[in-house]
Design a protein around this motif. Structure first.
Motif, short mmCIF file in Angstrom:
data_model
loop_
_atom_site.label_atom_id
_atom_site.label_comp_id
_atom_site.label_asym_id
_atom_site.label_seq_id
_atom_site.Cartn_x
_atom_site.Cartn_y
_atom_site.Cartn_z
N GLU A 92 6.06 1.20 32.22
CA GLU A 92 4.90 0.95 31.36
C GLU A 92 4.13 2.25 31.21
OE1 GLU A 92 1.95 -1.57 33.13
OE2 GLU A 92 0.61 -1.36 31.39
N SER A 120 3.64 -1.96 27.06
CA SER A 120 2.53 -1.32 27.77
C SER A 120 1.20 -1.89 27.30
CB SER A 120 2.52 0.19 27.52
OG SER A 120 3.76 0.74 27.84
N LYS A 121 0.28 -1.94 28.22
CA LYS A 121 -1.06 -2.38 27.84
C LYS A 121 -1.72 -1.32 26.95
CE LYS A 121 -5.41 -3.72 29.91
NZ LYS A 121 -6.25 -3.53 31.07
N ARG A 177 2.63 -1.27 35.69
CA ARG A 177 1.46 -0.67 36.34
C ARG A 177 0.19 -1.51 36.18
NH1 ARG A 177 -2.26 0.73 38.57
NH2 ARG A 177 -3.06 2.78 39.13
N SER A 178 -0.05 -2.02 34.97
CA SER A 178 -1.31 -2.76 34.76
C SER A 178 -1.13 -4.22 35.17
CB SER A 178 -1.75 -2.67 33.31
OG SER A 178 -0.88 -3.45 32.51
N SER A 225 0.92 4.28 31.01
CA SER A 225 -0.43 3.97 31.46
C SER A 225 -1.18 5.24 31.81
CB SER A 225 -0.37 3.07 32.71
OG SER A 225 -1.63 2.99 33.30
#
Lengths: 265, 702
Positions: B416, B464-465, B500-501, B418
């Motif tokens: 991801e 990914s966020k 990660r998030s 971040s």
């Protein structure tokens, strides 16, 4: 002497250098959430002189929303975005905290983030009787320090509070969420261990603390603001700042002397 | 024996030059602390962290196989490494690494441009025969340029170098020296070979500097006498022709295969205060003295320097037209403004006594001013060069790499994107997965060097966020969508996903296709269980032959629509009779609406082995379409099949004629021609240099 004057004047002009900056201002407006959805208007303005890259806006709240990728935010050109937010689950009517998290990077791709507070009223507006204050804090990039949150209950009854510290990504906190009881008119101090995660020395970061409670079927919330400054670790030996100036003046005087000595010959 | 006595004035000048150059070196050393620069850690920070992997790949694989340019499987589903980027700085790192550790060699080469700029400026001015104290004062005035903090990715200054632009810094430093040597060479009709080699070094370190230097040298054709114009033209022609042959091995294939890159032309709108920040703007009035002197005396040297400002300004305004980024030309303006100002400043004391003392005053004033103006540079230097190993997340980061470790034969690992990865050294920390784990990943550096990058950054936005979307204006991305993202991850043969998030962790955890392998705070590693874990597959549906000259846009539209991606598109410019026999569906109207899937219904047994530049597989399905999920490039060649097709999104497809198929990244005719040209000219230059009095050389000289 005329010949001597110009180069010296040019050399000794005192001035300061302004580094380029990204300065983001976030303006948030919300509507009353009468049904299960509502809209949140977020306006971003970069009032610095450097474009903010890879800007992304996310909402931190008890509601459902999707982050929005903005791209590059050019200085002094505002960006507006409407977010549709909806209920995740059943909640009590009342006032809820809403934090806008903005992620962005500078020209070097170094990431930054900022948090800005607001609130959402779900069905019934409420006014929190809790006030809070965050202490100011200075940190170097490798130390952990205690941040104090002072909470005062102005209400005539005691409350069970959910306290949450909300930080930008560059800072971290151990045990940032607490539940505490507070008596009527009581003042309590909570301390949090805060440290830098990847914060840039020389920068200041806005931090937030949300305080929420429920009473008689209604939800109440308030947000406290604070500031953390990241400082450089001081050098062990520092020369006095006037020393180089003194050396320059000394050299200039010798230079002037040389000019006159030459003429005598 | 008679010893020639050096005049006292000359002794003072030489001593002043030496002491000041040494002082500049020590001033820079005060920022680039030896204990950090000589520590055996892997440099991190910004893009620079990801530059280490290509250096190591060159040392461990390319050079031992007698290559500088080759195929690298680590990023972007494979890409031609150093074909579309500048190999020279990496070659220098690798050569140094045979004496000192690569980690330290890497650090030293990355700061070479910074430390050499004052020196090359000094010697360039000396070569142009500027009198004392002009050379040393211009050398001092490179310091405000180096310490510009107003931009950190345009090139040349310290922040840009720390951001990974070290090749540009070295090239800029060499360009300044080239100007001096070229001017001297033309004046004295000497240094032809030295100039060719120097310009080749400039070109092999950056293309922007090559264009700038080449165009600026046109000023030297502006002569009054026709004979001098012809002589200068011939000199420049010979110089550039030799350079062209010297760099042909890299430059010709680069131009030939430019369509197999992803263009990134962009125009930045920046204000004058940003282009000429106060740290250099304050010196700019001194340029008027130089301009006045040029108009009054017609000194060609000053005209040459002033012309560099004209060329960089023109290039700035026309950059987008030629497919380049405008702000990359600003550092030329900034640096040459300082050099021109340096002449103006020294001109002021031309008739004064004790010019050597004036040079010291300039040194003190400028270095004090620079020091006081500097804010974040020391922190960045330390952040980059203390390395990955000094970061708070190093233990977790290393553990994640160990967990997914493998080889290029294993399926890929994705992560991801971040901003929080910065705590491991840089937001781009996981681009170094191939370095630390041995496993290929999707994202990497040199995003223009491959046709696959738009698809990979689209995937990044799906999983990914927060996304980076570097080609946002040409190839727009999307928002987090784990469903679509998972389909695309399977297309790119992803086995592991590093989240990660919290949002992404939760989404992946709740998705039935994934299982959590391990939690290594703050990361969670998931396995995509429904991936086939194969680089070579027979698609579920028959590929459709798609006649188009616009395949990149068509492929991107196809890729974004997950309902269509099960039917692969094979792109050709013209359909041949041979193709018609192979494909069951053909589209010639460039419309994706007509896409229909015909199942392949194949149960094939495929065994594969993937190494850095080779894929071998055995199959039981002869004459059936086999997709090799590695980026397409015309240099890939095949045994056991007729040809390699370009298949959507940007992969290779073959129809095996034999059970055993071998694909390898080889050489095309343009590579062979280019290498031959460079080889011949090197041999010629060696003979020319060492057999200067040979009759053949004498004949050629005539």
């Amino acid at each position: 002497m005329k010949r001597l004057l110009l180069p010296l004047i040019l050399l000794l002009i005192p001035y300061l250098v302004l580094a380029s900056v990204i300065s983001l201002t976030t303006t948030i407006s919300t509507d009353l959430m009468a049904e299960n959805t509502t809209k949140v208007q977020v306006k971003l303005l970069n009032s610095g002189d450097e474009p903010a890259n890879n800007v992304q806006i996310s909402l931190i709240s008890d509601f459902q929303s999707n982050p929005v990728f903005v791209g590059t935010l050019t200085p002094n050109i505002p960006f507006e975005q409407e977010f549709n937010i909806s209920l995740k689950e059943y909640i009590l009517p009342g006032n809820y905290p809403l934090v806008v998290l903005v992620d962005y990077s500078d020209a070097n791709a170094y990431p930054f983030s900022s948090v800005s507070p607001s609130s959402i009223v779900y069905k019934t507006p409420t006014v929190s009787k809790l006030s809070s204050m965050l202490s100011e804090l200075s940190l170097t990039d490798k130390e952990t320090k205690k941040l104090t949150l002072t909470v005062r209950n102005l209400d005539d009854i005691s409350h069970e509070l959910d306290v949450k510290l909300i930080l930008p990504r560059e800072l971290k906190v151990a045990n940032g969420e607490r539940t505490i009881s507070i008596q009527s008119k009581q003042e309590k101090e909570l301390s949090f261990d805060v440290s830098s995660f990847s914060a840039l020395p020389g920068s200041s970061y806005v931090i937030l603390a949300s305080i929420e409670y429920e009473h008689e079927g209604l939800h109440y919330s308030s947000i406290g603001r604070g500031m953390i400054r990241i400082t450089e670790k001081p050098d062990l030996i520092e020369l006095p700042s006037w020393l180089p100036i003194l050396v320059i003046i000394f050299l200039v005087l010798i230079f002037i002397y040389y000019q006159f000595r030459g003429k005598k010959k | 024996m008679k010893i020639k006595k050096i005049p006292k004035a000359l002794m003072i000048e030489r001593s002043t030059n030496f002491i000041i150059l040494l002082s500049i070196f020590l001033f820079l050393l005060n920022y680039f602390k030896p204990e950090v620069m000589l520590s055996k850690t892997i440099t991190t920070g910004g893009d620079m962290a990801s530059d280490y992997y290509p250096a190591k790949y060159m040392r461990d694989y390319l050079l031992p196989n007698l290559k500088i340019i080759g195929w690298c499987p680590g990023w972007y589903a494979g890409f031609p490494i150093f074909q579309f980027y500048f190999p020279l700085t990496f070659l220098l790192m690798v050569l140094m690494s045979y004496i000192i550790p690569l980690q330290i060699a890497f650090k030293l080469v990355t700061i070479l441009g910074i430390f050499s700029l004052p020196l090359t400026t000094f010697f360039s001015m000396k070569l142009m025969k500027f009198k004392f104290p002009t050379p040393i004062i211009t050398a001092i005035l490179t310091l405000p340029f180096l310490f510009i903090e107003a931009n950190s990715m345009w090139g040349g200054n310290i922040p840009s170098t720390l951001a990974g632009e070290f090749s540009y810094s070295i090239s800029l430093s060499l360009t300044v020296l080239f100007f001096g040597l070229l001017y001297r060479g033309l004046e004295e009709n000497k240094f032809l070979i030295s100039n060719s080699i120097l310009f080749a070094l400039v070109s092999l370190t950056h293309i922007y500097t090559m264009m700038f230097a080449g165009l600026t040298s046109a000023f030297l054709l502006l002569e009054r006498k026709r004979k001098k114009v012809v002589n200068n033209f011939m000199y420049l022609f010979k110089t550039y022709f030799l350079t062209f042959l010297l760099i042909a091995f890299w430059f010709l294939p680069l131009m030939f295969y430019i369509n197999y890159t992803t263009s990134y032309a962009d125009t930045w709108r920046v204000g004058l205060e940003k282009m000429f920040p106060k740290i250099i703007a304050v010196f700019s009035p001194l340029c008027l003295i130089t301009l006045y002197d040029y108009i009054k005396k017609g000194d060609k040297r000053l005209g040459f320097l002033l012309f560099s400002l004209v060329v960089s300004t023109i290039l700035y305004f026309f950059a987008e037209t030629i497919g380049l980024v405008n702000i990359r030309y600003v550092p030329f303006m900034e640096l040459f403004l300082m050099i021109i100002a340096g002449y103006g400043l020294s001109r002021l004391v031309e008739k004064l006594e004790a010019k050597w003392l004036f040079a010291f005053i300039v040194l003190f004033v400028v270095s004090y001013f620079v020091k006081e103006s500097t804010t974040y540079i020391p922190t960045w230097i330390n952040w980059n060069y203390e390395g990955f190993e000094a970061k708070t997340l190093w233990d977790s980061y290393r553990s994640v790499n160990e967990l997914v470790s493998g080889t290029q034969n294993d399926p890929r690992v994705v992560y991801e994107h971040s901003p929080d990865h910065n705590a491991a050294g840089t937001t781009r920390a996981f681009e170094s997965l191939p370095l630390f784990s041995g496993r290929p990943t999707l994202e990497g550096l040199y995003m223009q060097s491959t046709i696959s990058s738009p698809f990979i950054f689209y995937i990044q936005s799906e999983i990914s966020k927060v996304n980076s979307c570097p080609f946002w204006n040409i190839w727009p991305c999307t928002n987090f969508n784990i469903e679509d993202g998972t389909k695309h991850l399977k297309m790119f043969n992803i086995q592991y996903f590093i989240a990660r998030s919290e949002q992404v962790k939760t989404a992946v955890r709740n998705h039935p296709d994934y299982r959590r392998v391990e939690i290594i705070e703050p990361y969670e590693v998931y396995e995509l269980m429904t991936n086939k874990n194969k680089y070579v597959i027979v698609p579920d549906y028959e590929p459709v032959l798609f006649e188009t000259t616009n395949w990149k846009n068509i492929s991107y539209e196809w890729f974004k629509d997950v309902d269509k991606i099960d039917v692969p598109l094979v792109f050709v410019k013209y359909i041949s009779d041979e193709d018609i026999g192979r494909f069951k569906s053909i589209i010639t109207n460039e419309r994706l609406d007509d896409l229909t899937g015909i199942p392949t219904n194949q149960d094939c047994n495929i065994q594969e082995y993937v190494s850095n530049e080779e894929v071998t597989f055995t199959t039981t399905c002869l004459e059936k379409p086999h997709i090799i999920r590695i980026s397409y490039h015309p240099n890939w060649q095949v045994d056991g099949a007729d040809k390699i097709y370009l298949v959507s999104p940007s992969f290779m497809l073959v129809f095996p004629k034999e059970q055993e198929v071998r694909l390898w990244y080889g050489y095309s005719w343009i590579d062979i021609l280019s290498y031959a040209a460079t080889f011949i000219v090197i041999v010629f230059l060696i003979f020319y240099t060492f057999l200067n009095n040979h009759k053949v050389i004498k004949f050629l000289k005539r």
